[in-house]
Write a protein that holds these residues in place. Structure first.
Motif, PDB file in Angstrom:
ATOM      1  N   ARG A   1       0.847  -1.215   0.000  1.00  0.00           N
ATOM      2  CA  ARG A   1       0.000   0.000   0.000  1.00  0.00           C
ATOM      3  C   ARG A   1       0.876   1.258   0.000  1.00  0.00           C
ATOM      4  N   LYS A   2       1.938   1.217   0.808  1.00  0.00           N
ATOM      5  CA  LYS A   2       2.858   2.361   0.857  1.00  0.00           C
ATOM      6  C   LYS A   2       3.520   2.564  -0.493  1.00  0.00           C
ATOM      7  N   ASP A   3       3.983   1.438  -1.090  1.00  0.00           N
ATOM      8  CA  ASP A   3       4.642   1.511  -2.390  1.00  0.00           C
ATOM      9  C   ASP A   3       3.682   2.127  -3.408  1.00  0.00           C
ATOM     10  N   TYR A   4       2.414   1.669  -3.339  1.00  0.00           N
ATOM     11  CA  TYR A   4       1.398   2.172  -4.267  1.00  0.00           C
ATOM     12  C   TYR A   4       1.241   3.675  -4.116  1.00  0.00           C
ATOM     13  N   GLU A   5       1.137   4.112  -2.867  1.00  0.00           N
ATOM     14  CA  GLU A   5       0.921   5.534  -2.629  1.00  0.00           C
ATOM     15  C   GLU A   5       2.103   6.371  -3.096  1.00  0.00           C
ATOM     16  N   SER A   6       3.310   5.789  -2.923  1.00  0.00           N
ATOM     17  CA  SER A   6       4.505   6.526  -3.335  1.00  0.00           C
ATOM     18  C   SER A   6       4.564   6.687  -4.850  1.00  0.00           C
ATOM     19  N   ARG A   7       3.852   5.842  -5.573  1.00  0.00           N
ATOM     20  CA  ARG A   7       3.929   5.889  -7.026  1.00  0.00           C
ATOM     21  C   ARG A   7       2.801   6.713  -7.648  1.00  0.00           C
ATOM     22  N   ILE A   8       1.846   7.117  -6.825  1.00  0.00           N
ATOM     23  CA  ILE A   8       0.732   7.902  -7.384  1.00  0.00           C
ATOM     24  C   ILE A   8       1.254   9.194  -7.954  1.00  0.00           C
ATOM     25  N   GLY A   9       0.819   9.488  -9.183  1.00  0.00           N
ATOM     26  CA  GLY A   9       1.204  10.747  -9.801  1.00  0.00           C
ATOM     27  C   GLY A   9       2.567  10.713 -10.444  1.00  0.00           C
ATOM     28  N   ARG A  10       3.321   9.630 -10.268  1.00  0.00           N
ATOM     29  CA  ARG A  10       4.653   9.550 -10.891  1.00  0.00           C
ATOM     30  C   ARG A  10       4.571   8.760 -12.185  1.00  0.00           C
ATOM     31  N   HIS A  11       5.428   9.119 -13.118  1.00  0.00           N
ATOM     32  CA  HIS A  11       5.448   8.336 -14.345  1.00  0.00           C
ATOM     33  C   HIS A  11       6.186   7.014 -14.087  1.00  0.00           C
ATOM     34  N   TRP A  12       5.490   5.935 -14.380  1.00  0.00           N
ATOM     35  CA  TRP A  12       6.097   4.622 -14.106  1.00  0.00           C
ATOM     36  C   TRP A  12       5.478   3.590 -15.040  1.00  0.00           C
ATOM     37  N   GLU A  13       6.300   2.855 -15.739  1.00  0.00           N
ATOM     38  CA  GLU A  13       5.752   1.923 -16.731  1.00  0.00           C
ATOM     39  C   GLU A  13       5.781   0.468 -16.268  1.00  0.00           C
ATOM     40  N   GLY A  14       6.199   0.264 -15.037  1.00  0.00           N
ATOM     41  CA  GLY A  14       6.204  -1.108 -14.508  1.00  0.00           C
ATOM     42  C   GLY A  14       7.593  -1.711 -14.533  1.00  0.00           C
ATOM     43  N   ASP A  15       7.783  -2.699 -13.675  1.00  0.00           N
ATOM     44  CA  ASP A  15       9.100  -3.309 -13.518  1.00  0.00           C
ATOM     45  C   ASP A  15       9.570  -4.028 -14.777  1.00  0.00           C
ATOM     46  N   ALA A  16       8.621  -4.543 -15.573  1.00  0.00           N
ATOM     47  CA  ALA A  16       9.003  -5.318 -16.749  1.00  0.00           C
ATOM     48  C   ALA A  16       9.284  -4.440 -17.959  1.00  0.00           C
ATOM     49  N   SER A  17       9.179  -3.142 -17.753  1.00  0.00           N
ATOM     50  CA  SER A  17       9.415  -2.269 -18.891  1.00  0.00           C
ATOM     51  C   SER A  17      10.892  -1.975 -19.065  1.00  0.00           C
ATOM     52  N   LYS A  18      11.675  -2.221 -18.013  1.00  0.00           N
ATOM     53  CA  LYS A  18      13.113  -1.933 -18.094  1.00  0.00           C
ATOM     54  C   LYS A  18      13.810  -3.124 -18.745  1.00  0.00           C
ATOM     55  N   PRO A  19      14.427  -2.933 -19.914  1.00  0.00           N
ATOM     56  CA  PRO A  19      15.010  -4.089 -20.627  1.00  0.00           C
ATOM     57  C   PRO A  19      16.085  -4.784 -19.792  1.00  0.00           C
ATOM     58  N   LEU A  20      16.133  -6.084 -19.949  1.00  0.00           N
ATOM     59  CA  LEU A  20      17.181  -6.872 -19.294  1.00  0.00           C
ATOM     60  C   LEU A  20      17.863  -7.700 -20.371  1.00  0.00           C
ATOM     61  N   ASP A  21      19.137  -7.504 -20.522  1.00  0.00           N
ATOM     62  CA  ASP A  21      19.869  -8.271 -21.546  1.00  0.00           C
ATOM     63  C   ASP A  21      20.095  -9.693 -21.024  1.00  0.00           C
ATOM     64  N   GLY A  22      19.505 -10.653 -21.733  1.00  0.00           N
ATOM     65  CA  GLY A  22      19.618 -12.046 -21.280  1.00  0.00           C
ATOM     66  C   GLY A  22      21.025 -12.598 -21.418  1.00  0.00           C
ATOM     67  N   LYS A  23      21.805 -12.054 -22.346  1.00  0.00           N
ATOM     68  CA  LYS A  23      23.178 -12.531 -22.588  1.00  0.00           C
ATOM     69  C   LYS A  23      23.224 -14.053 -22.619  1.00  0.00           C
ATOM     70  N   PHE A  24      22.235 -14.599 -23.347  1.00  0.00           N
ATOM     71  CA  PHE A  24      22.104 -16.056 -23.360  1.00  0.00           C
ATOM     72  C   PHE A  24      23.186 -16.675 -24.215  1.00  0.00           C
ATOM     73  N   ASN A  25      23.826 -17.680 -23.691  1.00  0.00           N
ATOM     74  CA  ASN A  25      24.817 -18.416 -24.458  1.00  0.00           C
ATOM     75  C   ASN A  25      24.739 -19.880 -24.045  1.00  0.00           C
ATOM     76  N   ALA A  26      24.736 -20.741 -25.074  1.00  0.00           N
ATOM     77  CA  ALA A  26      24.696 -22.163 -24.755  1.00  0.00           C
ATOM     78  C   ALA A  26      25.569 -22.906 -25.744  1.00  0.00           C
ATOM     79  N   SER A  27      26.149 -24.000 -25.311  1.00  0.00           N
ATOM     80  CA  SER A  27      26.958 -24.816 -26.220  1.00  0.00           C
ATOM     81  C   SER A  27      26.841 -26.277 -25.796  1.00  0.00           C
TER      82      SER A  27
END
Lengths: 284, 287, 494
Positions: free
Chosen positions: C295-321
């Motif tokens: 609830r606190k986190d929610y209130e802190s985000r009211i009125g702020r621009h925020w696109e969600g945690d999954a909006s920030k790209p994460l480079d998978g740097k996937f490598n397999a052999s």
């Protein structure tokens, strides 16, 4: 002897009749003698050996009531099988089987399967198997039950022929005529008890004699009265009944000259009468 | 000699039982008919000819077992009571025949009859398989057909010794079953005995269930011991039925000849046990 | 018979029993060996279903005593199960269902054996070639028992979701299950469908991204529990045991669905709705605390621009052999940047989990640099293998094929596994008869083995994932996965 209250001896060389109504204990007695059943008390001995003794069995034989045998076999095969039970070798068996068939009059039917046999023929095979060991003592249980008159007669003859050969036959039956015609001695049992036993003559001739007289005077009647047990009037005839032979002679002497003696008839009782009488008595 | 005479007569008599003949003829007929079975009937995965063989062998062994179990039960249940019905037992025992000779003769007769029945079915069965195998070989020898059938067509041996062991094992269980039922026939009536015999077979056949009952965790120790003992004393009909081993000669975990030999010894001892018990009972039985 | 002879015979009886027991002692292990050879046969020769079944059963089932035989067979199957002879069970269940097509347990057990229990010796991997058979078997069961929920659910959950990782089909079948109640096999009376079936439908809808439908389903599930509570259906056997806890369970899951939409996609409306539902739940204590923190986190985000945690790209740097460690032994290894501990800093979901904060608060040597536990998947198959169409399936499993898959635990940003196909007992499972093989190694968030916290960072469908080499968006349209594919020739493996 076996059974509850059955006790008797069978003499050698006789045909011993063993009669009683169905359920009287005839078969039980025979089976006990053969060692198939065990006596609850007392002992059963046959030919001086305990019942069921193997050596005794060598000298006895048994024909159960209405046996069927293995119907797929021929008469000769069945007899061959029974011969094997006496440990006869092949040569003996080859000789014995035709003899037996001959003896019971089945020579021509020996190669036929039993399922084609009539009841009488089956019974003859039964007798043949009982004769294999030329037994001294034969047990026949109701040997003529369910047979037609001719077969009946044949079987009776076969039994009689055994006596001629000096065999002892123990014949159980509820067919009194059988016993009457062939037996020397008879035992009558009812409800497991021996009721009466004796020679045929003893059992049957112990009857009364009826002396029929035409128009006897009253003196004569008065004179004869003490000698007779019973007097009856039948029109012009008067009948005197007496038990003993002595009295018969006395009565005849008394009548002679005094009145007309019409007849002297020994009243021979039939076994049937005796049997019925005994069974009736037993019921009271 | 007396025993042999009784046994021989018993065989002749038994083989003429209509119901027995029907069972044998139907079993033989179905075994021959099973030649036409193919994998379409099988629940197995597609493995070409060898899967057909599996069905054929399994069906044949099963057919023999089933027919034989009924024959064993019928024989065991009827052989001695019938002697009473026909009164032949009285004529036989009135002869200088010892009681044990009569009983032994009957046992031997039953065992021989079953031998003949199994022999007839077994020969048909093995012939059926040989015929099928020859057919399969010709099929795979033909190049075009071989291609059509694809690579799954396997070479099939013409003669399979395992089937001989299978037939023998099938026979051994009949021997044991009929002996037990013969023994029971001295005590129980025919109907009761038929179901008793069937029950003994079922219990023996499922004895692993009894064993697993005994092995269940937390089970009472006394009870475990009881089940364990039972599993050792029960006639183990399951041990005569080992299709996996018979149908998979390539997974030979034990020498089948030796195993069959051991089972034969087991079966013979069991039969002997039933026989001796029967002699003891019959000796005291009023007939 | 004399008493002496009689005693001798009695002694003989005793001796014979003793001899029989002795022989049985000798036979027992031999017989056991034969019985266990059945298992071995199963491993070597997958597909021989006739082998274990005594022919009597086969013959007997041609007779009229179908139910009796079915019962006897089922007892027998249980026996095989305890011995681990799963192969032997399959023909049995096949026959039992044929004889008695309404025995639900037999379908579920049989199908389960098919795709779970034919396991190789070296890797404990189940034989995937039997999955079509398993599914076909379940579908047959459904055809024979279409009016009860049981088999739909089982097919969706146990087979499509857990075994095939096919959430779409799982959701479909579990939804079907929610259309039916059950019938008590003993009394024949209608029996209420257990509540977990309805809840599972909501979870599966969430898995395939149908959030609105999932939400509706939570309402349905909750209403069902409320009704049950009102009817006082507390006793077992009334189709599930319900109490306030069941209601809370619905609320917690429902709220999490909404909260996650808020956290991952920055949907404040959903965040608010989720909190409202979450706040209805009064137990357990840590849930109440987490809700307050959110609830606190929610209130802190009211009125702020925020696109969600999954909006920030994460480079998978996937490598397999892969490499061949020995003949028929492949090793797969690789690295993946999922997920460094630092990535959790400041995430909205942290308000609930506090994982990052706790990690930071720990002694330096106790602190972890990676949030472990995600999974990488591999699949090795004949290059042209395709799963047979189960609707046209006829119990023929082609055992010429090679197909296997499995998952690998990811720890410290790397993964490693060995696929050992060299054990001779496993030869039937890995025939390796094709000339070319395809080895795929991939990672995707929706897979059932993936923990929630991976999705918290990259989104349900992997929205945050980027990778210069291995990003794949075509395999499963709408989803992003990291994937590498290799073509191997037969000689590469053997």
């Amino acid at each position: 002897m076996a059974g509850d209250k059955v006790s008797f001896t069978v003499n050698e060389g006789e045909i011993f009749g063993f009669i009683g109504p169905n359920g009287a204990g005839k078969t039980t007695t025979i089976k006990t003698l053969l060692g198939l059943l065990f006596p609850t008390s007392g002992k059963a001995e046959v030919l001086g050996k305990p019942a069921g003794d193997i050596q005794a069995k060598q000298r006895i034989s048994y024909l159960p009531e209405s046996p069927y045998f293995y119907e797929h076999m021929t008469g000769a095969e069945v007899l061959d099988f029974y011969c094997r039970l006496f440990k006869m070798n092949a040569a003996t068996r080859r000789k014995r089987v035709p003899e037996l068939l001959e003896q019971v009059g089945l020579s021509r039917d020996g190669q036929r399967a039993l399922r084609q046999y009539s009841k009488g023929m089956l019974q003859r095979i039964g007798i043949a198997q009982a004769l294999i060991n030329e037994p001294d003592l034969l047990f026949f249980d109701e040997p003529t039950s369910g047979l037609d008159p001719i077969a009946h007669k044949d079987i009776q003859d076969l039994i009689l022929s055994q006596r001629k050969q000096g065999k002892t036959v123990f014949l159980s039956s509820h067919q009194l005529s059988d016993v009457e015609n062939v037996c020397d001695r008879v035992a009558i049992i009812n409800r497991g008890e021996l009721v009466k036993m004796g020679s045929m003559d003893e059992l049957l001739h112990a009857g009364r004699t009826i002396i029929t007289v035409s128009h006897p005077g009253s003196d004569l009647v008065a004179k004869v009265q003490p000698l007779s047990e019973h007097i009856s009037q039948d029109g012009e005839f008067t009948k005197f009944y007496t038990q003993t032979e002595e009295n018969v002679h006395k009565i005849i002497d008394a009548v002679r000259g005094q009145a007309t003696l019409v007849s002297v008839v020994p009243q021979r009782q039939t076994l049937e009468d005796l049997f019925v009488e005994i069974v009736r008595e037993g019921r009271h | 000699m007396i025993i042999w005479a009784i046994a021989r007569t018993t065989v002749g008599d038994a083989l003429r039982k209509k119901i027995l003949q029907v069972f044998i003829v139907v079993a033989i007929g179905l075994i021959v008919l099973s030649l036409s079975f193919s994998q379409t009937l099988s629940f197995s995965s597609q493995r070409g000819a060898s899967s057909d063989f599996m069905l054929l062998k399994s069906f044949g062994l099963g057919m023999m077992a089933l027919a034989g179990i009924f024959i064993s039960l019928i024989l065991g249940v009827t052989l001695i009571p019938q002697e009473f019905e026909r009164r032949t037992i009285y004529t036989i025992l009135a002869k200088p025949v010892k009681r044990y000779e009569f009983i032994t003769g009957k046992f031997l007769g039953a065992i021989l009859t079953l031998g003949i029945a199994t022999g007839l079915m077994g020969i048909t069965f093995i012939l059926t398989i040989v015929i099928k195998a020859i057919g399969a070989q010709q099929l795979s020898a033909s190049p075009t057909l071989g291609q059509m059938l694809g690579s799954t067509t396997e070479k099939v041996a013409i003669f399979d010794w395992n089937m001989v062991w299978g037939v023998i094992l099938v026979y051994l269980q009949f021997m044991v079953l009929s002996s037990i039922v013969l023994l029971f026939s001295l005590i129980f009536t025919q109907t009761v005995n038929f179901f008793m015999g069937a029950a003994v077979y079922a219990v023996g056949f499922m004895s692993t269930v009894v064993i697993s009952l005994g092995g269940a965790e937390g089970a009472n120790v006394a009870l475990q011991l009881f089940y364990k003992t039972i599993s050792y004393v029960l006639p183990r009909f399951d041990q005569f039925n080992i299709p996996n081993q018979l149908l998979h000669p390539e997974t030979q975990v034990t020498n089948m000849g030796a195993y069959t030999g051991m089972m034969a010894l087991y079966g013979l001892l069991y039969t002997l046990l039933a026989l001796v018990a029967a002699i003891l009972i019959f000796e005291r039985k009023e007939v | 018979m004399t008493d002496g002879k009689r005693k001798m015979l009695v002694a003989l009886v005793v001796a014979l029993v003793a001899a029989i027991v002795l022989i049985q002692f000798d036979l027992e292990p031999k017989y056991e060996k034969i019985v266990h050879a059945g298992k071995q046969i199963g491993e070597n020769k997958s597909g021989d279903m006739m082998a274990e079944l005594p022919g009597q059963f086969i013959v007997a089932s041609f007779t009229g005593f179908k139910q009796v035989v079915a019962g006897a067979l089922w007892i027998r199957a249980d026996e095989f199960f305890h011995r681990g002879q799963y192969h032997a069970i399959v023909p049995l269940v096949r026959m039992v269902t044929w004889l008695d097509p309404h025995n639900i347990d037999v379908y579920t057990t049989g199908a389960w054996h098919l795709d779970y229990n034919f396991v190789d010796v070296a890797n404990s991997l189940s034989d995937k070639r039997y999955i079509p058979a398993s599914i076909a078997f379940m579908k047959e069961g459904i055809r024979n028992n279409p009016n009860i929920w049981d088999l739909y659910f089982e097919l969706g959950w146990t087979h499509y979701h857990k075994k095939l990782w096919d959430n779409e089909m799982a959701a479909y079948y579990i939804s079907e299950a929610c259309k039916y109640d059950s019938v008590d096999p003993n009394s024949g009376t209608k029996q209420r469908r257990p509540d977990f079936v309805d809840r599972m439908k909501a979870h599966m809808l969430e898995k395939i991204g149908k959030f609105d439908e999932a939400e509706q389903q939570w309402n349905v599930a909750r209403k069902k529990v409320e009704e049950a509570l009102a009817a006082n259906l507390k006793k077992p056997g009334s189709g599930g045991w319900v109490d306030q806890g069941t209601l809370d369970l619905c609320d917690r899951n429902h709220s999490l669905l909404l909260l996650r939409q808020g956290w991952r996609y920055g949907d404040m409306k959903r965040y608010e709705q989720g909190l409202k539902i979450a706040e209805r739940v009064k137990t357990p204590e840590d849930w109440v605390e987490a809700t307050q923190s959110a609830r606190k986190d929610y209130e802190s985000r009211i009125g702020r621009h925020w696109e969600g945690d999954a909006s920030k790209p994460l480079d998978g740097k996937f490598n397999a052999s892969w490499l061949r460690a020995a003949p028929r032994v492949l090793v797969i290894k690789g690295t993946v940047n999922i997920i460094p501990a630092s990535e959790y800093k400041g995430l909205a979901s942290e308000s609930f989990t506090h994982w990052y904060a706790q990690n930071q608060a720990a002694e330096p040597e106790q602190q972890v640099r990676w949030r472990d536990g995600s999974r990488v998947y591999w699949r090795l198959q004949d290059i042209d293998y395709e799963m047979p169409d189960v609707d046209k399936f006829s119990w023929n499993t082609n055992l010429e094929n090679t197909v296997a898959w499995g998952d690998i635990y990811v720890g410290g940003g790397s993964f490693l596994t060995k696929i050992n196909m060299s054990d001779p007992r496993d030869a039937a499972m890995y025939p390796l008869k094709a000339e070319k093989y395809k080895l795929t190694v991939w990672m995707e968030p929706v897979d059932p083995g993936m923990p929630d916290y991976v999705e918290d960072r990259v989104g349900w469908k992997g929205e945050a994932l980027i990778d210069s080499e291995c990003l794949d968006t075509t395999t499963r349209p709408g989803y992003r996965m990291l994937k590498k594919e290799f073509i191997l020739s037969r000689s590469d493996i053997i």
